[in-house]
Design an enzyme around this catalytic site. Sequence first.
Site, short mmCIF file in Angstrom:
data_model
loop_
_atom_site.label_atom_id
_atom_site.label_comp_id
_atom_site.label_asym_id
_atom_site.label_seq_id
_atom_site.Cartn_x
_atom_site.Cartn_y
_atom_site.Cartn_z
N GLU A 186 0.15 -1.17 12.76
CA GLU A 186 1.51 -1.06 13.01
C GLU A 186 1.47 0.25 13.66
O GLU A 186 0.98 1.18 13.30
CB GLU A 186 2.47 -1.39 12.07
CG GLU A 186 2.28 -2.72 11.62
CD GLU A 186 3.48 -3.13 10.35
OE1 GLU A 186 3.90 -4.07 10.41
OE2 GLU A 186 3.48 -2.26 9.60
N CYS A 216 4.98 7.22 15.24
CA CYS A 216 4.42 7.36 14.07
C CYS A 216 3.10 6.29 14.37
O CYS A 216 3.44 5.30 14.40
CB CYS A 216 5.38 6.86 13.14
SG CYS A 216 4.63 6.91 11.31
N CYS A 246 -5.30 1.04 3.71
CA CYS A 246 -5.63 2.44 3.11
C CYS A 246 -6.30 2.26 1.81
O CYS A 246 -6.02 1.27 1.04
CB CYS A 246 -4.20 3.15 3.02
SG CYS A 246 -4.74 4.98 2.42
N CYS A 281 -1.58 4.61 -3.25
CA CYS A 281 -0.58 5.39 -3.95
C CYS A 281 0.55 4.12 -4.42
O CYS A 281 0.68 3.46 -3.73
CB CYS A 281 0.07 6.36 -2.82
SG CYS A 281 -0.97 7.72 -2.13
N CYS A 320 3.57 3.21 -2.45
CA CYS A 320 3.40 2.87 -0.81
C CYS A 320 2.78 1.40 -0.57
O CYS A 320 1.97 1.08 -1.32
CB CYS A 320 2.14 3.79 -0.21
SG CYS A 320 1.68 3.42 1.60
N CYS A 323 8.91 4.81 6.25
CA CYS A 323 7.81 5.33 5.37
C CYS A 323 7.40 4.47 4.35
O CYS A 323 8.24 4.24 3.36
CB CYS A 323 8.29 6.86 4.92
SG CYS A 323 8.65 7.97 5.95
N1 SAH Z 1 -1.75 8.62 4.30
C1 SAH Z 1 -1.04 9.70 4.89
C2 SAH Z 1 -0.06 9.39 5.95
C3 SAH Z 1 0.73 8.23 5.72
S1 SAH Z 1 1.97 7.92 4.76
C4 SAH Z 1 -0.12 10.33 3.44
O1 SAH Z 1 -0.14 9.85 2.58
O2 SAH Z 1 0.21 11.42 3.71
C5 SAH Z 1 3.36 8.89 5.57
C6 SAH Z 1 4.39 9.50 4.33
O3 SAH Z 1 5.13 8.22 3.72
C7 SAH Z 1 3.70 10.12 3.26
O4 SAH Z 1 4.17 11.26 2.79
C8 SAH Z 1 3.94 9.18 2.47
O5 SAH Z 1 3.81 9.34 0.95
C9 SAH Z 1 5.26 8.46 2.44
N2 SAH Z 1 5.55 7.22 1.68
C10 SAH Z 1 4.80 6.13 1.39
N3 SAH Z 1 5.08 5.21 0.99
C11 SAH Z 1 6.50 5.56 0.74
C12 SAH Z 1 7.70 4.79 0.34
N4 SAH Z 1 7.80 3.66 -0.19
N5 SAH Z 1 8.98 5.49 0.52
C13 SAH Z 1 9.13 6.73 0.99
N6 SAH Z 1 7.96 7.60 1.72
C14 SAH Z 1 6.76 6.67 1.46
FE1 SF4 Z 2 -2.55 5.78 1.95
FE2 SF4 Z 2 -0.05 5.25 1.44
FE3 SF4 Z 2 -1.00 6.86 0.01
FE4 SF4 Z 2 -0.43 7.53 2.50
S1 SF4 Z 2 0.94 7.19 0.98
S2 SF4 Z 2 -2.53 7.72 1.52
S3 SF4 Z 2 -0.92 5.49 3.46
S4 SF4 Z 2 -1.33 4.78 0.05
#
Ligand code: SAH
Ligand code: SF4
Length: 402
Positions: free
Chosen positions: A124, A137, A144, A148, A151, A375
């Site tokens: 996406e 973006c 991934c 996390c 996420c 995000c």
């Molecule tokens: N993998 C990279 C970039 C993609 S995520 C990283 O983790 O930095 C982009 C941003 O969105 C990151 O800061 C991530 O922690 C945040 N993010 C992920 N899930 C989220 C959620 N459910 N609500 C708000 N921010 C989130």
């Molecule tokens: Fe991967 Fe989501 Fe963690 Fe970014 S925030 S490293 S996209 S699992």
Amino acid sequence: MLTEPAAAMPIPGHIDPVPVPRAPTLREDGRTDLIGLSKEQLRETLATAGMDARQAKLRAKQIWHWIYNRGATDFAAMTDIAKAQHPWLAERFVVGRPDVVEAQVSTDGTRKWLLRSPDGQDYEMVFIPDADRGTLCVSSQVGCTLNCRFCHTGTMRLVRNLTAGEIVGQVMLARDSLGEWPSQPEGRMLTNIVMMGMGEPLYNFDAVRDALKLVMDGDGLALSKRRITLSTSGVVPMMARAGAEIGVNLAVSLHAVTKEVRDEIVPLNRKYGIEELLQACADYPGANNARRITFEYVMLKDRNDSDAEAHELVRLLRQYKLPAKVNLIPFNPWPGAPYETSTPERVRRFSEIVFEGGISAPVRTPRGRDIDAACGQLKTAAEKKSRAELDRLAAEKQAALG
Ligand code: SAH
Ligand code: SF4
């Protein structure tokens, strides 16, 4: 009884970086897609296909300019290339775009595209228009590996890394859809790029670097490195290279100030801890007061949002003398997520404490939540197929192509 030391414990669902992008499947029509090649690679590709060396050098330069500066996808439109050569090129090559499976527009103007590669991988991209800028973006991987906990993308199985062509292809497609060819420095809607879509960009380093070099080339897409931000969850060993070889702005997904909490929510922390991460930030080339490092902090109710944690955040950023700004992201919920969003009062107080500590800490307004474009909400249906199943399908397809 012997127990495993904590440091050696496996991270649930964690797979180490995919060392090389899985080779993209050949196109069914046997032609090569030129998107993603540097000028030099384009010259080599033409020469390997049989064009004589001098011609290849000249044509590579011209074709490259048509592709990245003018947005051409048809060799017939390349008017400074001899007409007689057009069919030769069109038989062997294409200038492709990702297939658009679905395009959605949020009530706030945010747009999300579901894209598909020729081998059937879905990913996406999101465009966020603002009064004074437009931010694209961009995804770096399908899914991934990092899991996390807050996420949604992290709940997908990694299918594969995107190629440089698929990464820069997202920018090209956005330009098509905004009608922004040829590349021009003034009056663009698409002004900024953030590598914050699906995936961890520093686990797909070469492709991300090669794609961003194409984006930054003044003769091509011509976006300044100052308008590009790469976000990492903290892949410490790749951060120095990112600074030296890409040189864009850095954003770091910090999200917690203690080992206990960060270990839980960003499992990569068990491998590269907070101190190591902040030291790598302090060493990041090009970071200074004019070009600060952004620390992203997702606000999770009762998990990382106390006053004490805000004070600790200030202390840590000061201790490492970081030219920092903090981006507070209210948690964007998704079905089955194990967290809730902090209350607006909590977010405001946290932000005030960081501000009072001398560090700017704006709250990021969630955009595109209604279409799951915010995000951490990105997740495609690709996860429904297992990795083994996708490998099998890819092998069958390759076999069928001979
Ligand atoms: N993998 C990279 C970039 C993609 S995520 C990283 O983790 O930095 C982009 C941003 O969105 C990151 O800061 C991530 O922690 C945040 N993010 C992920 N899930 C989220 C959620 N459910 N609500 C708000 N921010 C989130
Ligand atoms: Fe991967 Fe989501 Fe963690 Fe970014 S925030 S490293 S996209 S699992």
